[in-house]
Design a protein around this motif. Structure first.
Motif, PDB file in Angstrom:
ATOM      1  N   ASN A   3       1.217   5.439  -1.530  1.00  0.00           N
ATOM      2  CA  ASN A   3      -0.038   5.514  -2.921  1.00  0.00           C
ATOM      3  C   ASN A   3      -0.513   6.910  -2.966  1.00  0.00           C
ATOM      4  O   ASN A   3       0.161   7.840  -2.332  1.00  0.00           O
ATOM      5  CB  ASN A   3      -1.069   4.417  -2.050  1.00  0.00           C
ATOM      6  N   VAL A  39      -4.783   0.547  -4.580  1.00  0.00           N
ATOM      7  CA  VAL A  39      -3.890  -0.581  -4.985  1.00  0.00           C
ATOM      8  C   VAL A  39      -4.496  -1.436  -6.030  1.00  0.00           C
ATOM      9  O   VAL A  39      -3.837  -2.297  -6.168  1.00  0.00           O
ATOM     10  CB  VAL A  39      -3.027  -0.659  -3.531  1.00  0.00           C
ATOM     11  N   ARG A  86       0.867  -1.240   0.257  1.00  0.00           N
ATOM     12  CA  ARG A  86      -0.197  -0.097  -0.073  1.00  0.00           C
ATOM     13  C   ARG A  86       0.831   1.178   0.331  1.00  0.00           C
ATOM     14  O   ARG A  86       0.620   2.804  -0.026  1.00  0.00           O
ATOM     15  CB  ARG A  86      -0.831  -0.217   1.003  1.00  0.00           C
ATOM     16  N   ASP A  89       3.969   6.488  -7.896  1.00  0.00           N
ATOM     17  CA  ASP A  89       3.920   7.522  -6.913  1.00  0.00           C
ATOM     18  C   ASP A  89       4.772   7.723  -6.258  1.00  0.00           C
ATOM     19  O   ASP A  89       5.081   9.347  -5.565  1.00  0.00           O
ATOM     20  CB  ASP A  89       3.132   6.780  -6.042  1.00  0.00           C
TER      21      ASP A  89
END
Length: 272
Positions: free
Chosen positions: A28, A228, A25, A247
């Protein structure tokens, strides 16, 4: 003082996808403050089919301005300007049972506010999920949804050290007085009551600020996970990794902090 906050929600994705997205994750678009993630320990128990992981996250973070206003000037020293803090994360994934538990806690400013967040992820069978009842289906490996329960504990111990010192000093002063004229019972309780009241009020205020900030962070965390999961659905792991690269470039530039350092070192060698 202690405060608790609980919430629950669900992802319209099966547990295998959600558990994978959890470990992928960062970064992001909703977590640009996360600078790095390091795995400290990871082991798999084949007998019970469980994965144990401990990670350390470095985040760009400062104490909320509302909390800083409550602290004495110079209380934090130079630590108030670092703008970075570490968060420890522990997780257990039960592959066979289809559940995952996580626990995160801050390692900075614990004397002011300690925040411990525990989450429980549990797969939900397709015939029990809201998506299935609406006639929809999630198509990542297996069908179904994942239920998430979050429980957060806020503990502020700010001022307790000073309060204990004041009480100890009062006790010593009272004991040193003439026993025939003992004013300790008249003075000490009043002073202790006022000190306890002001300290408890300050702690409750700090915990309330932390709770409001956590509510906002949970919403962003869910949005980041959905990004994600969306990448995982559209392009699999390749799309997730490519999204992480984009990102990361957005956060630290196309080269990144470590790549720039490496290039500078190579340039120095070439000059020699």
């Amino acid at each position: 003082m202690v405060k608790f906050y609980e919430s629950s929600f669900s992802y319209d994705y099966p547990f295998p996808a959600v558990s994978l997205a959890y470990f992928l994750r960062y970064p992001n678009p909703y977590a640009k403050h996360v600078l790095s993630t390091d795995v400290i320990d990871r082991r798999f128990d084949p007998d019970i089919q469980r994965l144990y992981t401990t990670r350390l996250h470095l985040k760009r973070s400062k104490l909320p301005p509302a909390v800083l206003k409550l602290l004495p000037k110079g209380f934090l020293g130079s630590n108030s300007d670092t703008g970075q803090s570490y968060v420890l994360e522990k997780s257990v994934v039960d592959v066979k049972g289809g559940w995952m538990t996580t626990e995160t806690q801050n390692l900075e400013w614990t004397g002011i506010l300690s925040v411990i967040e525990r989450q429980s992820y549990k797969c939900q069978l397709e015939d029990e999920s809201p998506a299935s009842q609406r006639g929809e289906s999630s198509d990542i490996g297996k069908s179904g949804t994942t239920e998430v329960t979050t429980s957060t504990t806020f503990v502020s111990r700010f001022g307790q050290g000073g309060l204990r010192t004041a009480r100890r000093k009062t006790h010593i002063e009272t004991a040193s007085k003439d026993n025939t004229v003992d004013m300790g019972d008249d003075v000490s309780p009043k002073r202790g009551f006022l000190s306890s009241w002001s300290t408890s009020s300050l702690q409750r205020t700090i915990e309330a600020v932390g709770m409001r900030r956590t509510r906002e962070a949970l919403l962003k965390s869910k949005d980041g996970m959905n990004v994600v999961l969306g990448r995982l659905r559209s392009g699999g792991l390749v799309e997730v990794l490519e999204g992480m690269r984009r990102d990361r470039e957005t956060i630290s530039g196309p080269d990144g902090r470590w790549k720039r350092t490496w290039k500078q070192g190579r340039g120095a060698q070439d000059d020699e």
